[in-house]
Design an enzyme around this catalytic site. Structure first.
Site: not given
Ligand code: COS
Length: 383
Positions: A123, A125-126, A241, A266, A362
């Site tokens: 998932l 990216e830079p 997670r 110790r 994550e």
């Molecule tokens: N389950 C299902 N759908 C989800 C969800 C979840 N847990 N979290 C968000 N969504 C959906 C939302 O409902 C929304 O849907 P709609 O477009 O239909 O409204 C869409 O995804 C976008 O959600 P949101 O607007 O909340 O997204 P954001 O861009 O604000 O980001 C966070 C949300 C910050 C929670 C997300 O970007 C995130 O988890 N970031 C961390 C990423 C991460 O863990 N990276 C680690 C690398 S992977 S190993």
């Protein structure tokens, strides 16, 4: 101790045996060399542990997040880095388990269950770390293929795994809502590996760039539907997670046990240092935090496995709490071992380095707090 079934206790026992008999003798070697531990992958595969989280009809044991966490915790108790050869495959397999069609599952899950092919999840990216919706990798439809272009960063198992779930934009104009998830196999033309990272901890686990240059993948490798990619990624992280939390608490347990053993042996001021109340209280706090974190992790895992619809909050809580505990406990373990704790000859400095990443990947713990707060606000609004 959480209430495990007989089968779960057997799985824990098996994982513990691999950790102690196979991983313990080589963990320092892999920490120094940073090579990928294929000999351990083979041992895990021979014990059928890669199948614990895979449904029975696809060659697995039929367990879920709980079994994945049990194995991850036991392996991490000895080495939080080597454990990732197992745990990151669980993460990579999760989108397939959750969203794969029967055909896709039949094709890939038995290979993962047998440990013949490792998996990974791509998932990040830079420019898309915490802001995961900001991915730029594109997946353009071309007849019965998609053409992938872009770079994925910091992919655990990158270059070692053969089955990748990759999130790319099928409709870049819609941002995250135009994302889709694809299965990409190692060896696909236009798919190559870039920089391998040199990390502070979790050494022996490969973290690498994936590069897609006009990489053509068949349409049947699309997971779920176009536009569902961000949801696939978020649901996958909700399920995985608790596994990171289990890794964290495995590391913490290893550090706590090492600290207790050391403190009993110790001698300073003519008595074992564990006779000092100040140190006893430190150990008591460490043990209490570990126990509380374990309870939270296995409650999150239980909810995930029971099919509860929205587990974002408890899943984020488990990762947040367990990783903070792991950082505290490993840091205190180094303190208890004093000068020896700071030396590479003893394992606790490695445990402290390994624990740090669990607060970061994550989803950073700041993002976990955001996820929890969003859930709290949503719950309050429903009342
Ligand atoms: N389950 C299902 N759908 C989800 C969800 C979840 N847990 N979290 C968000 N969504 C959906 C939302 O409902 C929304 O849907 P709609 O477009 O239909 O409204 C869409 O995804 C976008 O959600 P949101 O607007 O909340 O997204 P954001 O861009 O604000 O980001 C966070 C949300 C910050 C929670 C997300 O970007 C995130 O988890 N970031 C961390 C990423 C991460 O863990 N990276 C680690 C690398 S992977 S190993």
């Amino acid at each position: 101790m959480p209430e495990f079934t007989e089968e779960q206790l057997m799985i824990a026992d098996l994982a513990r045996r691999i950790a102690v008999e196979k991983i313990l003798p080589v963990r320092e070697k892999y920490d120094r060399s940073d090579e990928f531990p294929w000999e351990i992958v083979e041992a895990i595969a021979e014990s059928d542990l890669y199948g614990v989280f895979i449904p029975e009809e696809y060659g697995g044991f039929g367990g879920g997040v709980t079994e994945m966490a049990i194995v991850t915790e036991e392996l991490s108790r000895v080495c939080g880095g080597i454990a990732l050869a197992f745990a990151a495959t669980g993460l990579g397999a999760m989108p397939l388990i959750l969203f794969g069609s029967d055909e896709q599952k039949k094709k890939y899950l038995p290979q993962i269950a047998s440990g013949k092919r490792l998996a990974a999840f791509a998932l990040t990216e830079p420019e898309a770390g915490s802001d995961a919706g900001n991915i730029k990798t594109t997946a353009k439809k071309d007849g019965d293929h998609y053409i992938l272009n872009g770079t994925k960063q910091w992919i655990t198992n990158g270059g070692e795994a053969e089955i990748y779930t990759v999130i790319g934009l099928t409709d870049p104009s819609r941002g995250a809502r135009g994302a889709s998830a694809f299965i990409v196999e190692d060896g696909t033309s236009g798919f190559s590996y870039g920089k391998k990272e040199d990390k502070m901890g979790i050494r022996g686990s490969t973290t690498r760039e994936l590069i897609f240059e006009d990489c053509r993948i068949p349409s049947e490798n699309l997971l779920a539907r176009t536009g569902f990619g961000f949801m696939v990624a978020m649901k996958t992280l909700d399920m995985s997670r608790p596994g990171v939390a289990a890794q964290a608490i495995g590391i913490a347990r290893g550090a706590l046990e090492t600290a207790i053993d050391y403190a009993r042996q110790r001698i300073q001021f003519d008595k074992p240092i564990i006779a000092n109340q100040g140190l006893q209280w430190m150990l008591s706090d460490m043990a209490t935090k570990v126990e509380a974190a374990r309870a939270l992790i296995y409650e999150a895992a239980r909810k995930a496995d029971s099919g509860e619809k929205d587990i974002s909050k408890i899943s984020a809580m488990s990762k947040l709490f367990a990783s903070d505990v792991a950082m505290e406990v490993t840091t205190d373990a180094v303190q208890i071992l004093g000068g020896y704790g700071y030396m590479r000859e003893y394992p606790v400095e490695k445990m402290m380095r390994d624990a740090k990443i669990t607060q970061i990947y994550e989803g950073t713990n700041q993002i976990q707090r955001d996820v929890i707060a969003r859930a709290l606000i949503k719950e309050a609004a429903r009342k």
